[in-house]
Design an enzyme around this catalytic site. Structure first.
Site, PDB file in Angstrom:
ATOM      1  N   SER A   1      40.840  34.651  31.842  1.00 56.02           N
ATOM      2  CA  SER A   1      40.768  34.147  30.461  1.00 56.02           C
ATOM      3  C   SER A   1      40.652  35.314  29.490  1.00 56.02           C
ATOM      4  O   SER A   1      41.207  35.271  28.387  1.00 56.02           O
ATOM      5  CB  SER A   1      39.587  33.194  30.293  1.00 56.02           C
ATOM      6  OG  SER A   1      38.350  33.870  30.422  1.00 56.02           O
TER       7      SER A   1
ATOM      8  N   GLU B   1      39.579  46.086  27.680  1.00 52.09           N
ATOM      9  CA  GLU B   1      38.584  45.728  28.713  1.00 52.09           C
ATOM     10  C   GLU B   1      37.823  46.975  29.180  1.00 52.09           C
ATOM     11  O   GLU B   1      36.602  46.961  29.294  1.00 52.09           O
ATOM     12  CB  GLU B   1      39.268  45.076  29.929  1.00 52.09           C
ATOM     13  CG  GLU B   1      40.045  43.820  29.590  1.00 52.09           C
ATOM     14  CD  GLU B   1      39.505  42.546  30.254  1.00 52.09           C
ATOM     15  OE1 GLU B   1      38.357  42.542  30.724  1.00 52.09           O
ATOM     16  OE2 GLU B   1      40.252  41.548  30.268  1.00 52.09           O
TER      17      GLU B   1
ATOM     18  N   GLU C   1      43.235  42.005  46.195  1.00 47.10           N
ATOM     19  CA  GLU C   1      42.072  42.032  45.293  1.00 47.10           C
ATOM     20  C   GLU C   1      41.465  43.433  45.271  1.00 47.10           C
ATOM     21  O   GLU C   1      41.291  44.069  46.309  1.00 47.10           O
ATOM     22  CB  GLU C   1      41.042  41.008  45.788  1.00 47.10           C
ATOM     23  CG  GLU C   1      40.445  40.170  44.690  1.00 47.10           C
ATOM     24  CD  GLU C   1      41.447  39.319  43.923  1.00 47.10           C
ATOM     25  OE1 GLU C   1      41.766  39.688  42.773  1.00 47.10           O
ATOM     26  OE2 GLU C   1      41.925  38.295  44.446  1.00 47.10           O
ATOM     27  N   HIS C   2      41.160  43.911  44.077  1.00 46.71           N
ATOM     28  CA  HIS C   2      40.581  45.242  43.836  1.00 46.71           C
ATOM     29  C   HIS C   2      41.519  46.364  44.311  1.00 46.71           C
ATOM     30  O   HIS C   2      41.073  47.475  44.582  1.00 46.71           O
ATOM     31  CB  HIS C   2      39.194  45.388  44.488  1.00 46.71           C
ATOM     32  CG  HIS C   2      38.132  44.572  43.783  1.00 46.71           C
ATOM     33  ND1 HIS C   2      37.222  45.129  42.908  1.00 46.71           N
ATOM     34  CD2 HIS C   2      37.861  43.251  43.794  1.00 46.71           C
ATOM     35  CE1 HIS C   2      36.424  44.167  42.443  1.00 46.71           C
ATOM     36  NE2 HIS C   2      36.796  43.024  42.965  1.00 46.71           N
ATOM     37  N   THR C   3      42.806  46.055  44.427  1.00 43.01           N
ATOM     38  CA  THR C   3      43.777  47.101  44.754  1.00 43.01           C
ATOM     39  C   THR C   3      44.373  47.702  43.481  1.00 43.01           C
ATOM     40  O   THR C   3      45.020  48.746  43.541  1.00 43.01           O
ATOM     41  CB  THR C   3      44.940  46.522  45.597  1.00 43.01           C
ATOM     42  OG1 THR C   3      45.388  45.312  44.966  1.00 43.01           O
ATOM     43  CG2 THR C   3      44.509  46.215  47.017  1.00 43.01           C
TER      44      THR C   3
ATOM     45  N   ASP D   1      45.587  41.789  35.714  1.00 43.89           N
ATOM     46  CA  ASP D   1      45.422  40.597  34.881  1.00 43.89           C
ATOM     47  C   ASP D   1      46.312  40.667  33.650  1.00 43.89           C
ATOM     48  O   ASP D   1      46.974  39.705  33.277  1.00 43.89           O
ATOM     49  CB  ASP D   1      43.972  40.457  34.404  1.00 43.89           C
ATOM     50  CG  ASP D   1      43.002  40.267  35.544  1.00 43.89           C
ATOM     51  OD1 ASP D   1      43.440  40.284  36.703  1.00 43.89           O
ATOM     52  OD2 ASP D   1      41.803  40.114  35.261  1.00 43.89           O
TER      53      ASP D   1
HETATM   54  P1  ADP Z   1      37.800  35.862  33.402  1.00 47.52           P
HETATM   55  O1  ADP Z   1      38.725  36.810  32.703  1.00 47.52           O
HETATM   56  O2  ADP Z   1      37.908  35.926  34.891  1.00 47.52           O
HETATM   57  O3  ADP Z   1      37.893  34.453  32.900  1.00 47.52           O
HETATM   58  P2  ADP Z   1      35.808  37.519  32.146  1.00 47.52           P
HETATM   59  O4  ADP Z   1      34.325  37.610  32.316  1.00 47.52           O
HETATM   60  O5  ADP Z   1      36.619  38.737  32.344  1.00 47.52           O
HETATM   61  O6  ADP Z   1      36.306  36.335  33.078  1.00 47.52           O
HETATM   62  O7  ADP Z   1      36.147  36.989  30.679  1.00 47.52           O
HETATM   63  C1  ADP Z   1      35.454  35.909  30.091  1.00 47.52           C
HETATM   64  C2  ADP Z   1      35.213  36.265  28.629  1.00 47.52           C
HETATM   65  O8  ADP Z   1      36.454  36.170  27.879  1.00 47.52           O
HETATM   66  C3  ADP Z   1      34.276  35.300  27.918  1.00 47.52           C
HETATM   67  O9  ADP Z   1      32.918  35.678  28.112  1.00 47.52           O
HETATM   68  C4  ADP Z   1      34.707  35.483  26.470  1.00 47.52           C
HETATM   69  O10 ADP Z   1      34.194  36.688  25.959  1.00 47.52           O
HETATM   70  C5  ADP Z   1      36.218  35.622  26.596  1.00 47.52           C
HETATM   71  N1  ADP Z   1      36.846  34.296  26.528  1.00 47.52           N
HETATM   72  C6  ADP Z   1      37.415  33.614  27.545  1.00 47.52           C
HETATM   73  N2  ADP Z   1      37.878  32.406  27.131  1.00 47.52           N
HETATM   74  C7  ADP Z   1      37.600  32.325  25.815  1.00 47.52           C
HETATM   75  C8  ADP Z   1      37.814  31.324  24.807  1.00 47.52           C
HETATM   76  N3  ADP Z   1      38.405  30.165  25.099  1.00 47.52           N
HETATM   77  N4  ADP Z   1      37.391  31.587  23.553  1.00 47.52           N
HETATM   78  C9  ADP Z   1      36.784  32.767  23.269  1.00 47.52           C
HETATM   79  N5  ADP Z   1      36.547  33.741  24.148  1.00 47.52           N
HETATM   80  C10 ADP Z   1      36.944  33.542  25.417  1.00 47.52           C
HETATM   81 MG    MG Z   2      38.647  38.932  32.838  1.00 54.09          MG
END
Ligand code: ADP
Ligand code: MG
Length: 350
Positions: free
Chosen positions: A106, A139, A16-18, A151
């Site tokens: 996500s 990002e 993590e964070h590497t 990621d």
């Molecule tokens: P992670 O990547 O760990 O899930 P992040 O904060 O980096 O968390 O990313 C989450 C963001 O990605 C959400 O706030 C949104 O902007 C976008 N996102 C994630 N899932 C969806 C989705 N199903 N529909 C639209 N945007 C999404």
């Molecule tokens: Mg993310």
């Protein structure tokens, strides 16, 4: 014309964070995934519909990031235009089973899926690795999350049921088989976070400050004894550096342990990784520390928080035979926690 692309969520097993400090990571693709249907439009209009965020949002291609959930989608379409894959806006429709803001990528799945859909529309042969690099730019430069490349690479390249040992300095990777005797269970703590809230960026800034002190770009490559020997350094920066260097070594050892079938050794490395994130990198929170501790107490070979930190999920390596009972006990002790997914080698492509 429209194209639909599905990208998986990912769980990071260790490291993590590497990924912005010149080290290795060990992510695996999940079964939970996100799908995007993209239909290009002439002009600069963008419309985004997302099942989990509700409703339709209209944006324009030259919109700045607005702290809105649609920012990653807008940023991905801007990047697709920069790469010459699209010439204008698009209608996007998003469905997902990856919980957002939980350390399961996500955001990367969304951006990578949009870029792959644009690649399909353009009939381009841009590689998955180049897509991952472009997704990281979205990002870093558009949304403003100073993340590394893990990621995007995991989501763009990894296959379900196996892990990807990735050298983030070179982007070389190799597939690591997972044990058939154990599964890697992903449990959500019930606490979510936003990486744009500044705490992730604060860690990146501390690492940048430590890089200046050690005159290196690759904190992960420092020798731990060399770090301990330096006395004229801010103690916080020292702890951050110690995490990067020891975590990188734990990833290398974890790959070796998995390849040799030493699951207990792998589990101990997960436990060491969590302690380092808690004590040296300060990115865990008490309810997640408690969840990890109980996961081990109730029989997991190892467990740790996964993802950027400050909330989200844990991953635990649990013997298949006890998993159901283990999970019932863990969820009963932590009412906010819920099961998300399990990486299972038995579904790996042969
Ligand atoms: P992670 O990547 O760990 O899930 P992040 O904060 O980096 O968390 O990313 C989450 C963001 O990605 C959400 O706030 C949104 O902007 C976008 N996102 C994630 N899932 C969806 C989705 N199903 N529909 C639209 N945007 C999404
Ligand atoms: Mg993310």
């Amino acid at each position: 014309m429209s194209i639909t692309i599905t990208a998986p969520g990912r769980v990071n097993l260790i490291g993590e964070h590497t990924d912005y400090n010149g080290g290795w990571v060990l992510p695996a693709a999940l079964a939970v995934s996100l799908s995007v249907t993209l239909a290009p439009r002439s002009g600069d209009q963008i419309s985004v519909t997302a099942d989990v965020f509700g409703g339709q949002v209209r944006r324009r291609l030259n919109d700045a990031a607005a702290g809105h959930w649609s920012d990653p989608a807008v940023g991905a379409l801007r990047e697709a235009n920069t790469l010459g894959l699209l010439t204008g806006g698009a209608d996007l429709s998003i469905t997902s089973t990856i919980p957002a803001g939980s350390g399961l990528s996500s955001s990367a799945a969304l951006i990578v899926a949009i870029l792959k859909a644009a690649r399909g529309i353009a009939g381009s042969d841009i590689s998955d690795t180049a897509i991952a690099v472009a997704a990281r730019r979205v990002e870093n430069d558009y949304i403003g999350v100073p993340c590394g490349i893990m990621d995007q690479m995991a989501v763009a390249v990894a296959a379900p049921g196996e892990a990807m040992a990735l050298d983030t300095a070179t982007l070389d990777y190799r597939v690591v088989s997972l044990p058939r005797s154990h599964s890697m269970a992903v449990i959500h703590s019930g606490h979510t976070r936003q990486l744009t809230d500044g705490r992730y960026a604060a860690r990146k800034e501390e690492c940048d400050a430590a890089k200046a002190v050690f005159a290196t770009n690759d904190l992960c490559q420092l020798i731990p004894e060399e770090i301990e020997a330096l006395v004229r350094i801010d103690p916080v920066l020292k702890r951050r550096t110690r995490h990067c260097a020891t975590e990188h070594r734990r990833v290398l050892a974890a790959v070796e342990a998995l390849e040799a079938g030493h699951i207990d050794g792998f589990g101990q490395l997960m436990i060491g990784s969590h302690a380092s994130m808690r004590d040296d990198f300060d990115i865990t929170i008490p309810p997640i520390d408690a969840l990890v501790s109980d996961a081990v107490q109730f029989g997991a070979a190892g467990a740790r928080m996964t993802g950027g930190g400050f909330g989200g999920c844990i991953v635990a390596c649990v013997e298949c035979g006890i998993r159901e009972e283990w999970q019932a006990q863990l969820l009963a002790a932590h009412p906010r926690a819920r099961f998300i997914d399990a990486v299972d080698a038995r579904i790996a492509p042969s």
